[in-house]
Design an enzyme around this catalytic site. Structure first.
Site, PDB file in Angstrom:
ATOM      1  N   GLY A  30       0.828  -1.203   0.000  1.00  0.00           N
ATOM      2  CA  GLY A  30       0.000   0.000   0.000  1.00  0.00           C
ATOM      3  C   GLY A  30       0.860   1.249   0.000  1.00  0.00           C
ATOM      4  CB  THR A  33      -4.288  -3.274   9.160  1.00  0.00           C
ATOM      5  OG1 THR A  33      -3.422  -3.191   8.025  1.00  0.00           O
ATOM      6  CG2 THR A  33      -5.732  -3.154   8.715  1.00  0.00           C
ATOM      7  CB  ALA A  50       1.368  -2.494  17.201  1.00  0.00           C
ATOM      8  N   PRO A  51      -1.952  -1.764  16.883  1.00  0.00           N
ATOM      9  CG  PRO A  51      -3.510  -1.405  18.572  1.00  0.00           C
ATOM     10  CD  PRO A  51      -2.404  -2.327  18.161  1.00  0.00           C
ATOM     11  CG  ASN A  52      -0.534   4.414  18.209  1.00  0.00           C
ATOM     12  OD1 ASN A  52       0.672   4.655  18.184  1.00  0.00           O
ATOM     13  ND2 ASN A  52      -1.443   5.360  18.167  1.00  0.00           N
ATOM     14  CG  HIS A  69      -8.108   9.078  14.306  1.00  0.00           C
ATOM     15  ND1 HIS A  69      -8.424   8.640  15.565  1.00  0.00           N
ATOM     16  CD2 HIS A  69      -6.830   8.661  14.069  1.00  0.00           C
ATOM     17  CE1 HIS A  69      -7.390   7.993  16.077  1.00  0.00           C
ATOM     18  NE2 HIS A  69      -6.410   7.998  15.187  1.00  0.00           N
ATOM     19  CE  LYS A 119      -8.827   5.223  13.042  1.00  0.00           C
ATOM     20  NZ  LYS A 119      -7.866   4.367  12.317  1.00  0.00           N
TER      21      LYS A 119
END
Length: 260
Positions: free
Chosen positions: A9, A93, A116-118, A149, A153
């Site tokens: 991506g 993701t 990891a989300p962050n 956000h 998003k």
């Protein structure tokens, strides 16, 4: 030795940031950039392997770590591809269902996989100290989270907000699925002491703001993390990839593992 990187991506908001940073940092070798069919124009700026097929890139660069900040369906395909050809992947993701996260955990037994989300260091340090605050302050403090956000998003609440809420719930010894309040509207009655509220705001070009509230008798504590740039997450992802390159399968790794 430079860590070899494949960015999936590569024209997305996060993918383009990661590719640019990796391409300009001698600690990394940007081996390949991947985009969907018909969306590769402009990627030649990186002077690297450009493809619409992740498997081709992994076969060409078997030691590379894939970095994927896309959407759940694509990321699951990334994991499947890595399993088939023996690749490693850092997944940033968000929006995975519980079943999809189970798929990641199951496949982490066979491939080196980190999710990891962050990826920011600040958020992951916050995840370490929040349980201490929960235990010290006690049950008289109500727990709430708000997140903001950008308007593009697609998932809500953010993966980071959910991770923070899960952290609070675990520290309290409760199930977030039972005590989480993700929307309040109408005559809902008094707030119960068990609730953990997670509220979502969307608009503009906000990279990511998260605030955790400890609302107690006569006072409140607010802890806010604001991401000023996507480079915060991109640098964390690259750091995770460098670490993951030397790890064996066996568990679904997280940023906590990297920082430790």
């Amino acid at each position: 030795m430079a860590t070899e990187i494949i960015v999936l991506g590569a024209k997305g908001r996060m993918g383009s940031t990661i590719a640019r940073l990796a391409d300009n940092d001698p600690d990394y070798a940007l081996c390949a950039v991947i985009e969907r069919e018909g969306n590769t124009d402009g990627l030649e700026v990186y002077s690297t392997f450009v493809s619409t097929n992740l498997q081709d890139a992994l076969l060409k660069y078997p030691s590379a770590v894939v970095i994927d900040f896309t959407v759940p369906k694509v990321s699951l395909d990334t994991v499947k591809c890595c399993k088939e050809v023996g690749g490693k992947a850092v997944i940033g993701t968000t929006g995975f269902s519980s079943e999809e996260l189970s798929y990641l955990k199951e496949n982490s037994k066979d491939i080196s996989l980190l999710w990891a989300p962050n990826m920011s260091v600040g958020i992951n340090v916050l995840l370490k100290i929040l349980p201490q605050l929960v235990k010290i302050l006690g049950e008289k403090y109500d727990l709430e989270i708000s997140e903001i956000h950008h308007k593009f998003k697609k998932d809500a609440p953010s993966g980071t907000a959910l991770k923070l809420a899960q952290c609070l719930a675990e520290a309290r010894g409760v199930d977030l699925d039972k005590v989480g309040k993700f929307c309040r509207h109408g005559i809902i009655g008094e707030r119960s002491s068990e609730e953990i509220g997670v509220q979502t705001l969307r608009g503009g070009d906000v990279v990511g703001d998260h605030t955790v509230y400890f609302l107690g008798p006569g006072e409140r504590i607010e802890i806010t993390h604001r991401a000023h740039s996507r480079e915060t997450f991109a640098q964390g992802a690259l750091r995770a990839a460098k670490w993951l390159a030397h790890q064996k399968p066996g568990k679904l790794y997280s940023m906590s593992d990297v920082l430790n």
